[in-house]
Design a protein around this motif. Structure first.
Motif, PDB file in Angstrom:
ATOM      1  N   LEU A 274      -9.444  14.385  -4.914  1.00  0.00           N
ATOM      2  CA  LEU A 274      -8.018  14.088  -4.802  1.00  0.00           C
ATOM      3  C   LEU A 274      -7.679  12.824  -5.602  1.00  0.00           C
ATOM      4  O   LEU A 274      -8.352  11.805  -5.510  1.00  0.00           O
ATOM      5  N   ASN A 275      -6.599  12.915  -6.381  1.00  0.00           N
ATOM      6  CA  ASN A 275      -6.183  11.778  -7.192  1.00  0.00           C
ATOM      7  C   ASN A 275      -4.661  11.772  -7.303  1.00  0.00           C
ATOM      8  O   ASN A 275      -4.008  12.817  -7.196  1.00  0.00           O
ATOM      9  N   GLY A 276      -4.089  10.600  -7.497  1.00  0.00           N
ATOM     10  CA  GLY A 276      -2.641  10.503  -7.649  1.00  0.00           C
ATOM     11  C   GLY A 276      -2.225   9.157  -8.184  1.00  0.00           C
ATOM     12  O   GLY A 276      -3.047   8.251  -8.371  1.00  0.00           O
ATOM     13  N   GLU A 277      -0.922   9.033  -8.401  1.00  0.00           N
ATOM     14  CA  GLU A 277      -0.357   7.788  -8.930  1.00  0.00           C
ATOM     15  C   GLU A 277       0.127   6.931  -7.762  1.00  0.00           C
ATOM     16  O   GLU A 277       0.887   7.386  -6.906  1.00  0.00           O
ATOM     17  N   TYR A 278      -0.334   5.681  -7.748  1.00  0.00           N
ATOM     18  CA  TYR A 278       0.044   4.767  -6.679  1.00  0.00           C
ATOM     19  C   TYR A 278       1.555   4.518  -6.712  1.00  0.00           C
ATOM     20  O   TYR A 278       2.139   4.285  -7.768  1.00  0.00           O
ATOM     21  N   VAL A 279       2.186   4.560  -5.518  1.00  0.00           N
ATOM     22  CA  VAL A 279       3.623   4.320  -5.413  1.00  0.00           C
ATOM     23  C   VAL A 279       3.903   2.981  -4.749  1.00  0.00           C
ATOM     24  O   VAL A 279       4.563   2.115  -5.308  1.00  0.00           O
ATOM     25  N   ALA A 280       3.378   2.792  -3.549  1.00  0.00           N
ATOM     26  CA  ALA A 280       3.638   1.564  -2.794  1.00  0.00           C
ATOM     27  C   ALA A 280       2.709   1.545  -1.581  1.00  0.00           C
ATOM     28  O   ALA A 280       1.967   2.502  -1.328  1.00  0.00           O
ATOM     29  N   SER A 281       2.773   0.461  -0.822  1.00  0.00           N
ATOM     30  CA  SER A 281       1.957   0.325   0.390  1.00  0.00           C
ATOM     31  C   SER A 281       2.857   0.077   1.587  1.00  0.00           C
ATOM     32  O   SER A 281       3.053  -1.068   2.010  1.00  0.00           O
ATOM     33  N   PRO A 282       3.433   1.141   2.154  1.00  0.00           N
ATOM     34  CA  PRO A 282       4.303   0.932   3.315  1.00  0.00           C
ATOM     35  C   PRO A 282       3.568   0.431   4.542  1.00  0.00           C
ATOM     36  O   PRO A 282       4.170  -0.165   5.430  1.00  0.00           O
ATOM     37  N   GLY A 283       2.246   0.660   4.648  1.00  0.00           N
ATOM     38  CA  GLY A 283       1.476   0.131   5.774  1.00  0.00           C
ATOM     39  C   GLY A 283       0.931   1.210   6.692  1.00  0.00           C
ATOM     40  O   GLY A 283       1.342   2.364   6.676  1.00  0.00           O
ATOM     41  N   LYS A 284      -0.042   0.777   7.519  1.00  0.00           N
ATOM     42  CA  LYS A 284      -0.757   1.717   8.386  1.00  0.00           C
ATOM     43  C   LYS A 284       0.168   2.398   9.389  1.00  0.00           C
ATOM     44  O   LYS A 284      -0.051   3.560   9.749  1.00  0.00           O
ATOM     45  N   ALA A 285       1.201   1.674   9.839  1.00  0.00           N
ATOM     46  CA  ALA A 285       2.117   2.278  10.820  1.00  0.00           C
ATOM     47  C   ALA A 285       2.764   3.539  10.261  1.00  0.00           C
ATOM     48  O   ALA A 285       3.083   4.471  11.007  1.00  0.00           O
ATOM     49  N   TYR A 286       2.921   3.597   8.948  1.00  0.00           N
ATOM     50  CA  TYR A 286       3.561   4.760   8.337  1.00  0.00           C
ATOM     51  C   TYR A 286       2.557   5.893   8.104  1.00  0.00           C
ATOM     52  O   TYR A 286       2.965   7.034   7.916  1.00  0.00           O
TER      53      TYR A 286
END
Length: 785
Positions: free
Chosen positions: A471-483
């Motif tokens: 599995l591979n993809g383009e990083y978008v953001a880090s909303p956090g573990k709660a999400y």
């Protein structure tokens, strides 16, 4: 043995603990009552504690089970309040130190706690037995002489500390509390500056020894604790702001002068956001072909061309809204539109009432201590409590209307990037489908995304997932573990990197259009020449006939006829000069002839239409007298014959006069159109089967008059009567200059040969009143004459 004895005493002392509030100062009770709803209470265990001994200055008890006070012993205890997750800026409203006495000798004694002013250490020393005699200090242990054995000395033997922060009477075994404003002040100081937290020193006033349970005791529940009650700091106010501008062209877009000059565009529908990691948007100039990038603060830079580097020449700053809505950059074309200062803006609370009011004005955005009205005007700003739902509205002055209300998302780039994906759950989160423990969300426009257990969000590269191709993809953001725990929180654009902020995530700008007035007048064109004449030739003496109030005599020289002009400027035929001569009689017995007009009068009662660019009538009015100076009287020259159209929206219009039967319209008084009308009336121009362009070698065009004389017009609109015989080959085309029209008459000769006198085009642009159009009217009077 001591600790089990202590347990049995705790029940007996429970009532003492429960009566703690009764021992507190009245101020503390009031404070607790006031802060009841917003206060938070937590307990912190001791992070280090030890005992120091005056009888053995090199002894310590860093790992012992007890803390001793009295008979030459003092204890040190410290609480890591900095690690207690108390928000910075919190207000400490109560602090309670709880120590449990395991053994007590010498009867009841006052035990005080003092704020320590120097750093001290705790190491592995462990005193034997009842620990009234210390163990040899180990490296970094605090002792009577050393704050850290055997390196740093106390400034004062027995420890560096201040006055008592609190005291209580300690007797038999049990739990005891230290309360008071001094402890509150100490904890507040440690919260404000953790580098000053060296804990408290505990000492007893009597000769006996009080043995308190330390944080090294087997039963951690009896160890020293600090109970802290605090009020979290108020959240910084949310900023509700925006700008107000004069939308001259009515398109709902505020045009920026810098962007208009550069003519920037989005390439292939993509602004190439964050191409070099600076959160920048990229654009290309359609004129120069150069690349430009725009950063979050509104700085626009012409890129240097160095790959991977955000370097170049700063060309200026634009409103940050262009960063928030990059699509506005390429629509910012045309003349700059001004900001509007001095406009009232209201903040509306949840119940619909006005809670704040402000006025738009300038803001020194570039820090040069000056306000540039062109680039820095039109701002309004409110500070409101976080989380409060509110809206803004402007108070639109008379003569204006609001035609644009635009809300911009001002949240951080991560929030915008995530919410723009418009993710949602499909039938399942398909957990661990790709083998990374991930969960999946789908966006109609953005495709499949997955969030890892770490909270990092990726856009899937859409390649098949196999053991050889993980599995591979383009990083978008880090909303956090709660999400990751609840991906539904990302759905439907609901993500916010700071959940406390609501109002400041948006900015609202208002565009306003000035409701323009179009006005003008109609007059009686006695000489039907299309011009309002003020030097009419009159007979020296009008008929000696008494006139009514406001009436006047007017002599039509061309017809040799007298007219009576009424208060509306309407003419009534009286007779010719011969008739007037027969009425003279005796001057002494004749009535006063009344006033004579030497100027063509203004006409009331003319119907005027305002038509849109499709020719549809959008408004109708009638010329009338208007008391402009409000003096209660109508001035013959300045206040008659007016038509007025108010509150006209932006657009292109034509003003028409409805010509009454028996009348001819001689002019709408725009200069070139009136001139064309006059020339056509004088010469009777027409065209033939050809305009013979450039026959004379000057790129001229040709017309002919009613007497078959030829005229040529040059590209600038100048009209000449041909000097017969001159040609391009015979020394050059020549002619007598007749008049100067316009280039549009050259392009459309029919404007000269068949001039339209029915209406005049006007532009309503929101910046100024429309052109005043004057209509001339000639009374044919066929029936009367």
């Amino acid at each position: 043995m001591l600790l089990s004895h202590l347990r049995s005493q705790l029940k007996c002392n429970a009532s003492r603990r429960n009566s703690r509030a009764a021992q507190r100062p009245a101020a503390a009770e009031l404070l607790e009552t006031r802060q009841l709803l917003s206060a938070v209470t937590l307990q912190v265990g001791a992070s280090q504690d030890t005992t120091i001994y005056a009888s053995d200055v090199d002894a310590s008890n860093g790992s012992g089970e007890f803390l001793l006070a009295g008979s030459g012993t003092r204890s040190l205890v410290k609480f890591d309040v900095g690690g207690a997750s108390i928000p910075e800026g919190s207000t400490i409203i109560d602090a309670v130190l709880v120590l449990n006495v395991a053994a007590s000798t010498g009867g009841s004694a006052s035990v005080s706690v003092h704020r320590v002013t120097s750093s001290w250490g705790e190491a592995g020393s462990n005193a034997p037995g009842d620990e009234t005699t210390g163990a040899p200090a180990q490296k970094f242990d605090a002792t009577w002489l050393y704050s850290s054995f055997d390196g740093e000395l106390w400034n004062n033997e027995g420890g560096d500390f201040g006055g008592a922060s609190g005291s209580t009477t300690v007797g038999e075994a049990g739990a005891y509390e230290w309360i008071g404003g001094g402890l509150i002040d100490d904890v507040q100081a440690w919260i404000d500056d953790a580098s000053t937290n060296f804990g408290w020193l505990i000492q007893a006033a009597a000769s006996g020894v009080k043995s308190f349970v330390s944080n090294n005791a087997p039963d951690a529940g009896l160890a020293p604790t600090l109970e802290i009650t605090y009020e979290e700091p108020p959240l910084p106010p949310a900023i509700v702001e925006g700008r107000i501008w004069n939308d001259l062209n009515g398109d709902g877009i505020q045009t920026d002068a810098l962007l208009s000059d550069l003519q920037l565009s989005i390439v292939n529908g993509n602004t190439y956001f964050d191409g070099f990691g600076g959160g920048e948007h990229w654009f290309k100039s359609t004129g120069s072909g150069r690349w430009y990038f725009l950063t979050e603060d509104g700085t626009l830079t012409k890129w240097s061309g160095v790959g991977g580097a955000l370097t170049g020449t700063v060309v200026g700053k634009v409103d940050p809204k262009f960063y928030l809505e990059p699509g506005l950059v390429e629509t910012s074309i045309g003349d700059p539109e001004p900001w509007l200062d001095g406009w009232t803006v209201e903040l509306i609370g949840p119940d619909g009432t006005v809670v704040q009011t402000t006025v738009s004005g300038g803001r020194d955005s570039n820090g040069d201590d000056a306000i540039d009205s062109v680039t820095e005007g039109g701002w309004y700003r409110f500070e409101v409590e976080q989380g409060v739902s509110c809206t803004v509205r402007q108070v639109v002055p008379d003569g204006w209307h609001e035609n644009a209300k635009i809300t911009f998302d001002t949240s951080d780039s991560s929030t915008q990037a995530i919410n723009s994906l418009d993710l949602k759950q499909q039938s399942s989160y398909y957990e661990d489908l790709g083998g990374l423990g991930e969960k999946w969300l789908f966006g109609d426009q953005s495709g499949w995304h997955y969030i890892l257990p770490s909270g990092d969000l990726y856009r899937w590269d859409a390649k098949p997932i196999t053991s050889q191709n993980p599995l591979n993809g383009e990083y978008v953001a880090s909303p956090g573990k709660a999400y990751f725990d609840d991906p539904g929180l990302l759905a439907n654009g609901g993500y916010n990197s700071d959940p406390n902020i609501t109002n400041s995530d948006f900015r609202t700008d208002f565009g306003n259009v000035r409701e323009t007035i179009a006005k003008g007048r109609a007059w009686l064109d006695v000489r039907p020449d299309g011009f309002r004449n003020e030097d009419l030739e009159l007979e020296p003496m009008p008929p000696l006939v008494e006139l009514g109030d406001g009436e006047a005599w007017l002599f039509d020289f061309e017809r040799d006829a007298w007219f009576i002009i009424d208060t509306d400027g309407q003419p009534t035929y009286w007779g010719n000069s011969a008739d007037a001569a027969g009425t003279q009689g005796s001057i002494d017995s004749a009535p006063s002839p009344g006033p004579q007009l030497t100027v063509e009068p203004w006409l009331n009662g003319r119907t005027i239409e305002l038509r849109d660019e499709d020719g549809a009538v959008v408004a109708t009015t009638t010329t009338e007298s208007i008391d402009w100076n409000e003096d209660g009287e109508i001035d013959f020259e300045t206040e008659r014959g007016w038509y007025v159209f108010e509150n006209i929206p932006l657009g292109a219009y034509t003003v028409h006069q409805v010509v009454d039967s028996g009348w001819r319209q001689t002019a709408p008084h725009s200069i070139d159109q009136s001139l064309a009308t006059q020339l056509d009336a004088e010469f009777g121009f027409s065209t033939t089967t050809s305009d013979f362009r450039n026959w004379g070698g000057r790129n001229e065009r040709w017309v002919i008059d009613r007497d078959n004389r030829w005229y040529f017009m040059l590209e600038d609109g100048s009209l000449h009567r041909w000097e017969v015989g001159t040609t391009a080959a015979g020394g050059g085309l020549k002619g007598e200059f007749i008049a100067k029209l316009s280039a549009r008459h050259y392009l459309d000769l029919e404007l000269l040969t068949n001039p339209d006198t029915s209406g005049v085009a006007i532009e309503v642009d929101g910046e100024r009143d429309a052109l005043q159009i004057l209509f001339g009217n000639y009374n044919l009077l066929d029936d009367e004459l």
